[in-house]
Motif scaffolding. Structure first.
Motif, PDB file in Angstrom:
ATOM      1  N   PRO A 166       0.823  -1.215   0.000  1.00  0.00           N
ATOM      2  CA  PRO A 166       0.000   0.000   0.000  1.00  0.00           C
ATOM      3  C   PRO A 166       0.856   1.264   0.000  1.00  0.00           C
ATOM      4  O   PRO A 166       1.898   1.324   0.664  1.00  0.00           O
ATOM      5  N   THR A 174      -2.271   2.351   6.929  1.00  0.00           N
ATOM      6  CA  THR A 174      -3.700   2.127   7.168  1.00  0.00           C
ATOM      7  C   THR A 174      -4.369   3.304   7.865  1.00  0.00           C
ATOM      8  O   THR A 174      -5.465   3.720   7.446  1.00  0.00           O
ATOM      9  N   TRP A 194      -4.771   6.021   5.272  1.00  0.00           N
ATOM     10  CA  TRP A 194      -5.752   5.589   4.265  1.00  0.00           C
ATOM     11  C   TRP A 194      -7.172   5.748   4.803  1.00  0.00           C
ATOM     12  O   TRP A 194      -8.056   6.260   4.115  1.00  0.00           O
ATOM     13  N   LEU A 198     -10.280   8.075   3.539  1.00  0.00           N
ATOM     14  CA  LEU A 198     -11.628   7.584   3.264  1.00  0.00           C
ATOM     15  C   LEU A 198     -12.660   8.466   3.953  1.00  0.00           C
ATOM     16  O   LEU A 198     -13.714   8.762   3.384  1.00  0.00           O
ATOM     17  N   ILE A 227     -11.036   6.894  -4.583  1.00  0.00           N
ATOM     18  CA  ILE A 227     -10.717   5.782  -3.689  1.00  0.00           C
ATOM     19  C   ILE A 227      -9.736   4.827  -4.357  1.00  0.00           C
ATOM     20  O   ILE A 227      -8.797   4.322  -3.720  1.00  0.00           O
ATOM     21  N   SER A 271      -5.696   3.433  -3.099  1.00  0.00           N
ATOM     22  CA  SER A 271      -5.826   2.066  -2.563  1.00  0.00           C
ATOM     23  C   SER A 271      -4.942   1.053  -3.271  1.00  0.00           C
ATOM     24  O   SER A 271      -5.103  -0.150  -3.055  1.00  0.00           O
ATOM     25  N   ARG A 315      -3.555  -2.780  -1.822  1.00  0.00           N
ATOM     26  CA  ARG A 315      -4.366  -3.422  -0.788  1.00  0.00           C
ATOM     27  C   ARG A 315      -5.087  -4.637  -1.371  1.00  0.00           C
ATOM     28  O   ARG A 315      -5.377  -4.687  -2.563  1.00  0.00           O
ATOM     29  N   GLU A 328      -9.299  -6.375   2.305  1.00  0.00           N
ATOM     30  CA  GLU A 328      -8.963  -5.187   3.092  1.00  0.00           C
ATOM     31  C   GLU A 328      -9.622  -3.942   2.512  1.00  0.00           C
ATOM     32  O   GLU A 328     -10.142  -3.099   3.249  1.00  0.00           O
ATOM     33  N   PHE A 329      -9.623  -3.848   1.204  1.00  0.00           N
ATOM     34  CA  PHE A 329     -10.199  -2.703   0.520  1.00  0.00           C
ATOM     35  C   PHE A 329     -11.688  -2.576   0.824  1.00  0.00           C
ATOM     36  O   PHE A 329     -12.161  -1.512   1.236  1.00  0.00           O
ATOM     37  N   VAL A 369     -13.408   0.349   2.973  1.00  0.00           N
ATOM     38  CA  VAL A 369     -14.190   1.340   2.237  1.00  0.00           C
ATOM     39  C   VAL A 369     -15.654   1.345   2.663  1.00  0.00           C
ATOM     40  O   VAL A 369     -16.283   2.408   2.726  1.00  0.00           O
TER      41      VAL A 369
END
Length: 497
Positions: free
Chosen positions: A81, A85, A88, A92, A332, A336, A339, A343-344, A348
């Protein structure tokens, strides 16, 4: 042909968007009435299909997250990635936050309550009003965003295609002439939906900002501030459109988000905390165990008031999310890379949905505390003017001058950053996926977005504005299933390879 020369897609998209803007400026109410009639026809005949589709997308997301495909990376097998996290997830939040939450935080639950209290006692009506608000802003909305973003990210980073809606078609169905033509139409419709959807949010932002500023400076007619505020917004977004999309815009977006989160925490602490937390916990439980069945509800057996309410809110929201899905999906997807699909999708869909539940639980809970336990002034304000509801709530707390100013600033920043991001995205799509479109094209798109926003402002009615957005996105009811089919076709092919 020179890569930087205008493509037919760009020329037609600019012309079509400018034509809609010109129509809206010349005859805003005519455009609004036409959109309302057309959308109502679609909702009456195909409302069941829209709910079936968005529920299907949520089930597709659940399946992909926990299936054998969940371990596939959005990139090469060794990709990592680009963002940590926590960063990220924060981004989001930035994608999910916007002027809509500021506008509807208290207003939407109270609007649902106004109708539903005619069909049940006040406590049950308030509970169901919160449930419907969660339904409109929760898992189904983010499943739409998540699946469209997943399709774009998979074909862009796993298969090296452009960040365009046409890319899945070309990758999964081949380079036949009809496939290229259909992909071209997909890209064109995505441009129109993004432009019109963004313009609607711009109008919503102007309505709320002018109401807030009028209250702060003591102007009795907020409409007198419309053009000055609109002009200030245009200046604010045209300048960054001339420059590279860098850390500056991210800083503004994060500032707006931090202001909004600060407002939420402030209200929770200084409001009736126990009452609000009771509302959030019970509302979340009801939503969690009722969300999947509710996704298949169509209000078909109820009276016309309920049917109209369902069409005006839940169906309209689902179409609105579809209209924004190319824009939010591309954003997005771009953050991303690396990933896994599992996980995505969990990140999301689940994370922003939980934040929306917390947001509406606090703002809506405070609205119901005033309505059910106090003098009910917020419900009266809401029935008169949705734009003023958030500010009326803030006036009930200490430091209301500061919090109202912060809300105006956050709304302004959300609109500016959204327009700038949309201008870049529209220019990129029109340039065939070029991630660095020319400043001239970006500026032209900024001007067209401004003209579309002015058209929406002149319509003057949020209900009509939402109908115009819905009309621009009707085609995506049929486009998104095709994208899902392309994704499964390619995933299966990759598994068998």
């Amino acid at each position: 042909m020179d890569r930087k020369s205008p493509s037919p897609l760009l020329i037609i998209a600019l012309t079509l968007s400018a034509g809609i803007a010109a129509w809206g400026i010349a005859d805003p109410h005519g455009l609004g009435r036409l959109a309302t009639a057309a959308v109502e026809t679609q909702f009456s005949s195909r409302g069941w299909f829209i709910m079936l589709e968005v529920s299907g997308l949520l089930f597709v997301a659940i399946y992909l997250a926990f299936s054998r495909f969940g371990d596939i990376r959005l990139g090469t097998d060794t990709s990592e990635p680009e963002f940590s996290t926590p960063v990220w997830i924060a981004m989001l939040f930035a994608a999910g936050m916007g002027v809509g939450l500021l506008f509807y935080g208290t207003a939407e639950p109270l609007t649902h309550f106004e109708l539903l209290q005619n069909y049940s006692d006040d406590a049950e009506a308030a509970s169901h009003a919160m449930f419907v608000t969660y339904l409109n802003w929760g898992f189904h909305a983010w499943a739409i965003y998540g699946i469209v973003a997943l399709v774009i990210a998979y074909f862009a980073y796993r298969q090296g295609r452009a960040l365009l809606l046409s890319a899945p078609l070309l990758a999964a169905l081949g380079e036949a002439r009809w496939v290229k033509a259909l992909g071209w139409v997909f890209d064109l419709l995505s441009i129109v939906a993004i432009a019109v959807g963004l313009a609607g949010s711009m109008a919503m932002g102007v309505f709320q900002i002018q109401t807030g500023v009028a209250g702060l400076i003591g102007v009795e007619q907020p409409d007198s501030l419309t053009l000055p505020i609109f002009g200030a917004l245009c200046i604010a977004f045209i300048i960054p459109l001339r420059r590279d999309l860098g850390d500056g815009m991210a800083l503004l977006s994060n500032a707006a988000m931090l202001i909004a989160v600060g407002l939420m925490i402030y209200l929770l602490i200084f409001g009736p905390t126990s009452y609000v937390m009771d509302d959030i916990v019970s509302g979340f439980g009801r939503y969690l165990f009722g969300v999947l069945p509710a996704g298949f509800s169509t209000a078909g057996f109820f009276d016309q008031k309920i049917v109209n309410w369902f069409h005006s809110w839940t169906l309209n929201y689902m179409i609105w999310w579809l209209a924004w899905s190319p824009f939010v999906g591309i954003f997005i997807a771009r953050i991303s890379r690396g990933r896994t699909i599992r996980e995505f999708l969990i990140g999301v869909i689940v994370t922003p949905s939980l934040f929306s539940i917390l947001w509406f639980g606090i703002f809506g809970g405070l609205g119901f505390f005033d309505t059910l336990r106090q003098d009910g002034t917020l419900a009266a304000v809401n029935a008169e003017n949705l734009d003023a509801t958030t500010f009326a709530l803030l006036e009930k707390f200490p430091l209301d001058g500061l919090t109202r100013t912060a809300t105006v600033l956050a709304a302004f920043l959300f609109v500016v950053t959204s327009v700038v991001s949309a201008g870049f995205t529209l220019a990129m799509i029109g340039a065939g996926g070029d991630e660095n479109p020319s400043p001239r094209i970006r500026t032209i798109w900024g001007g067209i977005l401004g003209a579309l926003g002015l058209a929406m402002i002149l319509v003057g009615d949020i209900g009509l504005v939402r109908s115009i957005i819905a009309l621009s996105a009707i085609a995506f009811v049929f486009i998104v299933p095709v994208l899902v089919i392309c994704l499964f076709k390619s995933l299966t092919k990759e598994e068998n390879a």
